[in-house]
Motif scaffolding. Structure first.
Motif, PDB file in Angstrom:
ATOM      1  N   THR A  15       0.840  -1.204   0.000  1.00  0.00           N
ATOM      2  CA  THR A  15       0.000   0.000   0.000  1.00  0.00           C
ATOM      3  C   THR A  15       0.870   1.247   0.000  1.00  0.00           C
ATOM      4  OG1 THR A  15      -0.082  -0.072   2.410  1.00  0.00           O
ATOM      5  CG2 THR A  15      -1.916  -1.080   1.252  1.00  0.00           C
ATOM      6  N   ASP A  18      -3.224   5.195   1.617  1.00  0.00           N
ATOM      7  CA  ASP A  18      -4.450   4.408   1.742  1.00  0.00           C
ATOM      8  C   ASP A  18      -4.667   3.481   0.556  1.00  0.00           C
ATOM      9  OD1 ASP A  18      -5.058   5.563   4.131  1.00  0.00           O
ATOM     10  OD2 ASP A  18      -6.353   7.132   3.284  1.00  0.00           O
ATOM     11  N   HIS A  20      -4.348   0.614  -1.977  1.00  0.00           N
ATOM     12  CA  HIS A  20      -3.833  -0.742  -2.135  1.00  0.00           C
ATOM     13  C   HIS A  20      -3.332  -0.910  -3.559  1.00  0.00           C
ATOM     14  CE1 HIS A  20      -5.299  -2.280   1.665  1.00  0.00           C
ATOM     15  NE2 HIS A  20      -4.759  -3.447   1.365  1.00  0.00           N
TER      16      HIS A  20
END
Lengths: 260, 343
Positions: A15, A18, A20
């Motif tokens: 990540t 925030d 991914h």
């Protein structure tokens, strides 16, 4: 013969803040195969290949090489095992092709030693495999795009890695050089090495790779032989394209035809 | 065996590298000897010196050891420091414009030294001024790598240097503005201009160990700098811990440049010109550029310092002023070349 390397990737996530970029990626890969990483822009192909090269830390999940956590390997051993070809083809000083290839031997050379016969042999083999023997005294900054791409690949091969991780090695090359470079990589996988290559050209991916991993939004959307992975349904779902596919022996040619 | 002729070719290049080092070393040695004997009186002064030696050996010794020797050794080591740190910064940042002065490291060192000087700490602890310089450079170099170290565009880094230079200049001006007496302010200004004149053996004893430590740290980056020719990712994949390389470069610059500037003031552009001129002679290899730039910087600085003593002006020219006058057009030239090549 090359000792057969083995990657074990289990639930790997990476990540940035925030976002991914890789989400629970799981697969394993072993030597003697050429594996294509395919998927749309931003699918996480470059991130996955950098993580496998040990250039990016995993946020969670396991990433093992030869049954040992990748980050636990000493950097110099990793550098001998893995050859990484970056997507960027920037070379910052006008060194000669020869000099550039010596850089590929750095993991094998002692800090104070010169270039050994073994280094020279590895370099010669790499030059032959990528068909750039005639360029060795040229400055890298004076090469054409296609020549530079092949020289940079030769730099990776000169390190005699068990694993080759190549990020878009044929982008920007003409059809002849694309076939030539991918044939070179294929030859490397035939003698027991593991070759993982990021490709955008699905026909070439199908033609040269034994196995394709299709990434989409950081996840593995499909994993298998090219004919299993490159189905019309998957291409529509992942790339948003309608494709014409033509069978050519065991391979298929994939022609993205219209945007859906 | 196709490999053999090429191997021989590689060895012959090694030989020419050794000759280059020997040649530059001999040049430095010759200039150092000349710098010891040539003073404000020019070549004619050498005869006077020899006369003094015959008549009054004690005065001769004092003149040579306490006046001339510190100046010569400082010119040699400060020039070496600037050449070497320019070569390391250029290799690390893959940017031919990188240099301690342009990147704001030199003026930040001066600021650190001025602060120490200004608050009178220097009177108490002799080592304080060089350490102030070291601290100033360390902060500047670290800030620089944080601001523009990964910048793809070479000019972004130069802009970060401009910002640091402006900040250091503003704070130095503040110190001058608040200086207790015009005399103190003048003293600071004169010192910032950069000169090897009137430095004592004590200055040398303070600066030399710090500079040597800096050189050792800077040299430790040599192999990684070669690998960085291919960019950061490729260099990391070749087994180099780049975080460690950057820290060694920052600390190396801080110790060497900080101690140099705190002793002699700001001497600009040597770190830009020397690696640039010598780079083709080492086949553009960043590692080999390090010892060559160290020697080249020393030679240039010794020659320039002999030059300012020979130029007949009422007051001796400050060497920092001379290098700035020569270096600025060179910098413009490099900017134009880079623009034309589309970098």
């Amino acid at each position: 013969m090359i000792a057969t390397p083995l990657y074990d990737v289990d639930g790997l996530s990476v990540t940035y803040g925030d976002a991914h970029v890789l989400n629970q990626v799981t697969f394993s890969a072993t030597g003697g195969a050429m594996i294509g990483l395919v998927g749309p822009n931003g699918a996480g192909k470059t991130t996955l290949i950098k993580a496998m090269a040990g250039l990016l830390p995993a946020t969670s999940g396991t990433l093992n090489l030869d049954s040992k956590q990748l980050s636990a390997w000493p950097l110099d051993v990793l550098a001998q095992k893995i050859g990484y070809l970056s997507q960027s083809r920037a070379v910052h000083w006008p060194v000669t092709v020869d000099r550039l290839l010596y850089l590929g031997r750095l993991p094998h050379r002692s800090p104070w030693g010169g270039v050994s016969e073994k280094d020279q042999e590895a370099i010669d083999t790499a030059l032959t495999l990528t068909d750039v023997k005639g360029l060795r005294t040229r400055a890298v900054t004076n090469l054409s795009g296609g020549e530079l791409a092949r020289v940079l690949l030769a730099r990776v091969l000169a390190g005699e890695p068990q694993i080759v991780l190549a990020d878009e090695p044929v982008s920007g090359l003409d059809p002849g050089h694309r076939l030539q470079v991918l044939s070179g990589l294929k030859k490397m996988s035939n003698d027991g090495r593991l070759v993982i290559v990021v490709l955008h050209d699905l026909t070439l991916a199908s033609r040269f790779c034994d196995r394709l991993i299709l990434l989409n939004e950081g996840r593995v959307a499909a994993d298998g032989t090219p004919t299993d992975v490159l189905t019309k349904k998957a291409l529509a779902a992942v790339y948003g394209v309608e494709a014409v596919t033509v069978s050519q022996g065991d391979d298929i040619a994939v022609l993205p035809w219209s945007y859906v | 065996m196709t490999g053999i002729p090429v191997l021989r070719q590689a060895r012959s290049r090694e030989a020419s590298f050794v000759y280059l080092l020997l040649g530059l070393g001999a040049l430095v040695l010759a200039l150092a000897v000349a710098s010891l004997f040539i003073g404000r009186l020019g070549i004619g002064g050498v005869a006077d010196l020899i006369t003094v030696r015959g008549q009054d050996p004690e005065t001769f010794r004092t003149l040579l050891v306490e006046v001339r020797l510190p100046r010569t050794v400082l010119a040699l080591t400060v020039g070496a420091t600037l050449g070497l740190s320019g070569a390391v910064l250029q290799g690390l940042l893959r940017n031919p414009l990188a240099e301690p002065f342009i990147l704001g490291a030199s003026s930040s060192a001066a600021l650190g030294a001025v602060i120490v000087f200004y608050f009178g700490v220097a009177g108490g602890v002799a080592l304080a001024t060089p350490l102030g310089g070291v601290a100033g450079t360390m902060v500047a170099t670290a800030a620089l790598l944080a601001l523009g170290g990964r910048a793809q565009e070479p000019l972004t880094l130069i802009l970060a240097g401009v910002a640091l230079n402006t900040l250091a200049a503003a704070l130095t001006s503040l110190a001058l503005n608040l200086a207790p007496s015009p005399y103190a302010a003048l003293e600071i200004v004169f010192w910032i201009l950069g000169s090897f004149a009137d430095r004592s053996l004590d200055h040398l004893v303070l600066a030399l160990p710090l500079m040597t430590l800096g050189w050792a740290l800077l040299f430790s980056t040599w192999r990684a700098l070669d690998a960085l020719t291919l960019g950061e990712d490729a260099a990391a994949s070749l087994g180099f811990n780049l975080a460690s390389v950057k820290i060694r470069a920052i600390l190396g610059c801080a110790f060497a440049v900080g101690a140099a500037v705190a002793t002699t003031g700001v001497i600009s552009f040597v770190g830009l010109v020397v690696p640039h001129v010598l780079r083709p002679f080492v086949g553009y290899r960043p590692s080999r550029l390090l010892p060559v730039s160290l020697l080249g910087g020393a030679a240039l600085m010794l020659a320039a310092d002999i030059g300012v003593r020979l130029i007949d002006t009422q007051l001796e020219l400050k060497i920092g002023v001379v290098t700035a006058l020569i270096g600025t057009p060179f910098f413009f030239h490099l900017l134009l070349v880079m623009r034309r090549s589309g970098q």
